[in-house]
Motif scaffolding. Structure first.
Motif, mmCIF file in Angstrom:
data_model
loop_
_atom_site.group_PDB
_atom_site.id
_atom_site.type_symbol
_atom_site.label_atom_id
_atom_site.label_comp_id
_atom_site.label_asym_id
_atom_site.label_seq_id
_atom_site.Cartn_x
_atom_site.Cartn_y
_atom_site.Cartn_z
ATOM 1 N N ARG A 11 24.181 49.375 38.033
ATOM 2 C CA ARG A 11 24.482 48.187 38.837
ATOM 3 C C ARG A 11 24.866 46.982 37.980
ATOM 4 O O ARG A 11 25.538 46.071 38.448
ATOM 5 C CB ARG A 11 23.284 47.835 39.705
ATOM 6 N N GLU A 19 26.750 41.796 37.326
ATOM 7 C CA GLU A 19 26.830 42.873 38.295
ATOM 8 C C GLU A 19 28.177 43.582 38.131
ATOM 9 O O GLU A 19 29.200 42.948 37.896
ATOM 10 C CB GLU A 19 26.673 42.337 39.710
ATOM 11 N N LEU A 20 28.143 44.898 38.233
ATOM 12 C CA LEU A 20 29.350 45.706 38.046
ATOM 13 C C LEU A 20 30.123 45.877 39.340
ATOM 14 O O LEU A 20 29.539 45.967 40.422
ATOM 15 C CB LEU A 20 28.980 47.094 37.509
ATOM 16 N N GLY A 21 31.424 45.953 39.197
ATOM 17 C CA GLY A 21 32.305 46.343 40.290
ATOM 18 C C GLY A 21 32.820 47.741 39.997
ATOM 19 O O GLY A 21 32.247 48.472 39.190
ATOM 20 N N ASP A 22 33.908 48.122 40.627
ATOM 21 C CA ASP A 22 34.539 49.409 40.370
ATOM 22 C C ASP A 22 35.999 49.187 40.017
ATOM 23 O O ASP A 22 36.633 48.250 40.497
ATOM 24 C CB ASP A 22 34.473 50.320 41.607
ATOM 25 N N PRO A 31 32.315 52.468 37.353
ATOM 26 C CA PRO A 31 31.711 51.138 37.240
ATOM 27 C C PRO A 31 32.494 50.329 36.198
ATOM 28 O O PRO A 31 32.909 50.869 35.170
ATOM 29 C CB PRO A 31 30.288 51.425 36.759
ATOM 30 N N TYR A 32 32.687 49.052 36.475
ATOM 31 C CA TYR A 32 33.513 48.226 35.598
ATOM 32 C C TYR A 32 32.951 46.810 35.535
ATOM 33 O O TYR A 32 32.564 46.233 36.548
ATOM 34 C CB TYR A 32 34.952 48.173 36.140
ATOM 35 N N CYS A 33 32.921 46.262 34.311
ATOM 36 C CA CYS A 33 32.482 44.881 34.110
ATOM 37 C C CYS A 33 33.725 44.006 33.948
ATOM 38 O O CYS A 33 34.468 44.159 32.977
ATOM 39 C CB CYS A 33 31.585 44.758 32.882
ATOM 40 N N GLU A 34 33.917 43.104 34.903
ATOM 41 C CA GLU A 34 35.068 42.179 34.857
ATOM 42 C C GLU A 34 34.974 41.264 33.630
ATOM 43 O O GLU A 34 35.964 41.031 32.947
ATOM 44 C CB GLU A 34 35.109 41.325 36.128
#
Length: 180
Positions: A11, A19-22, A31-34
């Motif tokens: 998460r 918080e991670l996005g996709d 999962p991806y960290c902007e």
């Protein structure tokens, strides 16, 4: 650079804590960290296991710890950092059964895969060796509750049910290394 993790969908970013996005990488949502501009790949943990074959039987251990307590499996376990797969298989065999083998005597048998309800997954690299190439008496140790040989007939009847290798690989090892 990408991060790798095991277990359930993370998460939060392991680097910055956001918080991670996709995002889609290699055709799959990941999962991806902007903020860090990094994907996180969920990879299985590697295991190394050994099928020790004596006559038409294979040495198995009953799992005494972990998510699959009570299941029967080839002796083996996690690979340590900077450890070769055959060395890990040899070390784990000795820890769980008291049986020792030179890692160079192991032959690659195949691979297997396990996924648990909590999202953790394991990939098993399985080796085989005839009992005549090993030393030591069989005795359960480490996280093994029991260690003993099972006949070809028991494996074929799926009692015990094998995890992370499957009966096909074990029967192949018995055919190649077992006495007639």
């Amino acid at each position: 650079m990408a991060w790798t993790t095991t277990g359930p969908h993370p998460r939060y970013c392991p680097s910055c804590g956001d918080e991670l996005g996709d995002a889609v990488f290699d055709g799959k949502p990941r999962p991806y960290c902007e903020r860090c501009e990094r994907p996180i790949f969920r990879n299985p943990v590697p295991l190394a296991r050994v099928a020790v074959i004596a006559d038409k039987s294979v040495l198995l251990i009953e799992r005494g710890a972990g998510a699959d307590v009570g299941a029967w499996a080839l002796p083996g376990g996690h690979v340590d950092a900077n450890e070769s797969l055959p060395s890990a298989a040899s070390r784990e065999l000795a820890e769980e059964t008291g049986v020792r083998v030179d890692p160079t005597d192991l032959r690659l048998l195949g691979t297997g895969y396990l996924e648990f309800d909590d999202g953790h997954s394991l990939v098993s690299i399985n080796y085989a060796v005839p009992r005549t190439a090993t030393e030591g008496q069989v005795s359960a140790g480490g996280d093994a509750a029991d260690a003993r040989f099972f006949t070809r007939e028991a494996i074929e009847s799926e009692e015990p049910r094998l995890r992370a290798s499957g009966p096909e690989q074990v029967l192949t090892a018995i055919d190649e290394y077992g006495a007639s």
